[in-house]
Design an enzyme around this catalytic site. Structure first.
Site, PDB file in Angstrom:
ATOM      1  CB  THR A 371      -0.962  -0.035   1.113  1.00 24.79           C
ATOM      2  OG1 THR A 371      -1.990  -1.250   1.050  1.00 24.79           O
ATOM      3  CG2 THR A 371      -1.731   1.135   1.201  1.00 24.79           C
ATOM      4  CG  ASP A 413      -9.044  -5.352   2.667  1.00 24.33           C
ATOM      5  OD1 ASP A 413      -8.429  -5.954   3.628  1.00 24.33           O
ATOM      6  OD2 ASP A 413      -8.385  -4.317   2.136  1.00 24.33           O
ATOM      7  CB  SER A 442     -10.532   0.547   3.083  1.00 21.15           C
ATOM      8  OG  SER A 442      -9.089   0.982   3.268  1.00 21.15           O
ATOM      9  CB  SER A 443      -7.299  -0.075   7.766  1.00 22.58           C
ATOM     10  OG  SER A 443      -8.190  -1.058   8.313  1.00 22.58           O
ATOM     11  N   GLY A 462       0.108  -0.131   5.942  1.00 18.82           N
ATOM     12  CA  GLY A 462       0.116  -1.043   7.218  1.00 18.82           C
ATOM     13  C   GLY A 462      -1.145  -1.802   7.553  1.00 18.82           C
TER      14      GLY A 462
END
Ligand code: DON
Length: 562
Positions: A371, A413, A442-443, A462
């Site tokens: 990412t 995800d 998502s984060s 991360g």
């Protein structure tokens, strides 16, 4: 600016916002800045500003360049959240270019006949790939916010793909690790002659250059229809995937109203669902606002941080998902009264075991540095924070023939089964279950902080740890730190399950560790420092612009004019 009717049709405008702050005298930025994970990507942004682009054009250039020189982390086969701040009218918006599930996707598509997860099915190969959003995001930015056409802003990326970039250690290590799951096409493109490139050897990607050229020439239609789309769908289906031409043609970015909150006089502007990051970030800061954080010693501070993280991640597991499919109680979760309620369960003299909080249980954890995040500021004060991803290193490892595009494995995800942890140990329930055309939770948390002091743009890769890294860096800025301090802060993390504080070696000394254990916490020192944060700051009083790249990575900021 050329506006493509096709692109306008793809845009579904859900909500726009203009949040304005009463701000003391502002001095225009003395210089423009780009901070990203690779020096060539940062340079692409500065080159685009010099060619007459604004921060939004520069963001397109950086994003596309990362697709080429850091293809293990993100790319046009993946997705992104673009958080934009336009200076002239203080307009802020998130452009949601997240991947979505193909139309033939099904809630149980990664489970076997006995209802158990099929190992690797949501992670490796063509079936693991969601419909990419990044190319539509780039076209949308150019059409709606840019000053120059894609033909200009995609130029550096096309050049890097055509002429090559020097292979570097981290790229090669990830390639070596993911090669075993890659398809023949990807292996031929990335390991010519069956060999890993040597460090410093030029990685040339002619097919990727051609796909980027189609995007530059025809906008989103160059990727989502025509030859490229035909190749993508044929390739995916040959690999056992389920994409259709309609899935691609129907992909649309969504403009969403950012989430905002305030903490000690600082306005937090961040991303809404389908990211869980903004809700969790504002909720954690709301909880923290009841304490004098700065007065606490290392162990008490870490205890408090872990407790607010635990609670925010519990809610993530239960409530968060694609807002176009499920009713996410954003107002409630980000309200200060809600945080006040959470504080009543929080004790400073002992850890709350996660199983004492109502919820669902599972095991496992994780995070990585694939990412990519970057931050851009131009001299007009336009600001962009972007986090983009193909999920795991080199995504699904699958490249459809003739495209040069590595496809994401973002389908992982989703919650493939209630309580079954994903690749980052995150759990979920029905809110994040798979459904056709749904965006996976998502984060990713690109964020903008604003106060009388100035502005800071931040974010990081991360996995599940993204949100807690953004929290720690936000606190560093709010407590007076500069860009360098924000990226350098040693990291601690708790995500509800597993019930453990993960920490970098430098984050806690022996005394703090014993004190935390005394409160009932389990601790785990991570094997390798994590994250790759890229920050730009602007001081309103002086107009000074600063930027910093995470010392854990190889990125470097670049500065320029316009
Ligand atoms: O959207 C997400 O939350 C994940 N796909 C992000 C993955 C990530 O950050 C991987 N790198 N560590």
């Amino acid at each position: 600016m050329r506006v493509c009717a096709m692109n306008l049709r793809r845009v579904l405008v859900v909500a726009l916002t203009a949040i304005s702050l009463p701000i003391a005298a502002q001095h225009a930025p003395q210089r423009a800045a780009v901070a990203s994970a690779h020096p060539l990507a940062s340079a692409a942004g500065i080159e685009t500003l010099a060619a007459g682009g604004n921060a939004f054009d520069a963001a397109i250039a950086v994003s596309a360049a990362l697709s080429v020189v850091e293809s293990f982390g993100s790319g046009i086969g993946g997705g992104a959240f673009f958080l934009l701040h336009r200076a002239e009218d203080d307009f802020q918006v998130m452009v949601d270019a997240r991947e979505l599930a193909p139309g033939a996707a099904d809630r149980d598509m990664y489970l076997d006949a006995a209802g158990e997860p099929i190992p690797g099915a949501s992670r490796d190969g063509a079936l693991a790939a969601g419909i990419p959003g990044l190319p539509a995001g780039l076209a949308h930015l150019a059409d709606r916010y840019g000053d120059v056409p894609l033909a200009v802003s995609l130029q550096p990326a096309i050049r890097y793909a055509r002429e090559g970039f020097p292979a570097y250690a981290d790229y090669l290590e990830r390639l070596r690790r993911r090669a075993p799951v890659m398809n023949e096409v990807a292996l031929e493109a990335l390991t010519p002659g069956g060999q890993l490139p040597r460090e410093g050897e030029l990685v040339v990607q002619p097919d990727l250059a051609q796909t980027l050229e189609a995007l530059a020439r025809h906008g989103a239609a160059g990727f989502y229809t025509g030859v490229v789309a035909d190749r993508l769908v044929a390739g995916v289906r040959a690999g056992g995937g389920i994409w259709t031409l309609e899935d691609l043609a129907d992909y649309a970015v969504v403009e969403r109203r950012p989430i905002s909150g305030t903490y000690r006089g600082v306005e937090i502007v961040t991303v809404p669902p389908p990211s869980s990051g903004g809700v969790a970030l504002v909720n954690m800061l709301n909880m923290l606002s009841g304490y004098e954080l700065a007065a606490l010693d290392s162990a008490s501070r870490t205890h408090l941080l872990a407790e607010v993280m635990r609670r925010a991640y519990r809610d993530r597991a239960e409530f968060l998902g694609d807002p176009d499919f499920v009713d996410v109680p954003v107002e409630r979760l980000t309200h200060p009264y809600y945080a006040a309620g959470q504080r009543t369960t929080l004790r400073m003299d002992r850890a709350t075991p996660s199983e004492e909080l109502p919820g669902i249980f599972a095991d496992g954890s994780g995070g990585g540095d694939q990412t990519s995040h970057f931050s851009v500021l131009d001299q007009a004060g336009n600001a962009v924070a972007v986090t983009q991803s193909v999920n795991f290193s080199f995504g699904s490892g699958y490249m459809p023939a003739g495209t040069g595009v590595i496809l994401n494995n973002e389908m992982d995800d989703f919650s493939i089964k209630p309580g079954v942890p994903n690749g980052y140990g995150l759990i979920g329930t029905t809110a994040n279950a798979i459904a056709p055309h749904k965006r996976m939770l998502s984060s990713m948390t690109p964020t903008l902080l604003k106060s009388d002091r100035g502005m800071a743009l931040l974010g990081t890769p991360g996995g599940s740890r993204i949100i807690t890294m953004v929290l720690l860096a936000s606190l560093a800025w709010i407590e007076g730190g500069d860009a360098q301090a924000m990226v350098g802060v040693p990291r601690v993390h708790h995500q509800y399950y597993p019930d453990v504080i993960e920490h970098e070696a430098a984050a806690l000394d022996g005394t703090a560790i014993s004190a935390l254990q005394g409160l009932g916490h389990s601790l785990r020192r991570v094997g390798r420092d994590y994250g790759d944060m890229h920050v730009v700051t602007w001081d309103f009083a002086s107009g000074e612009v600063d930027a910093a790249s995470d010392p854990r990575g190889i990125g470097e900021p670049r500065f320029g004019g316009r």
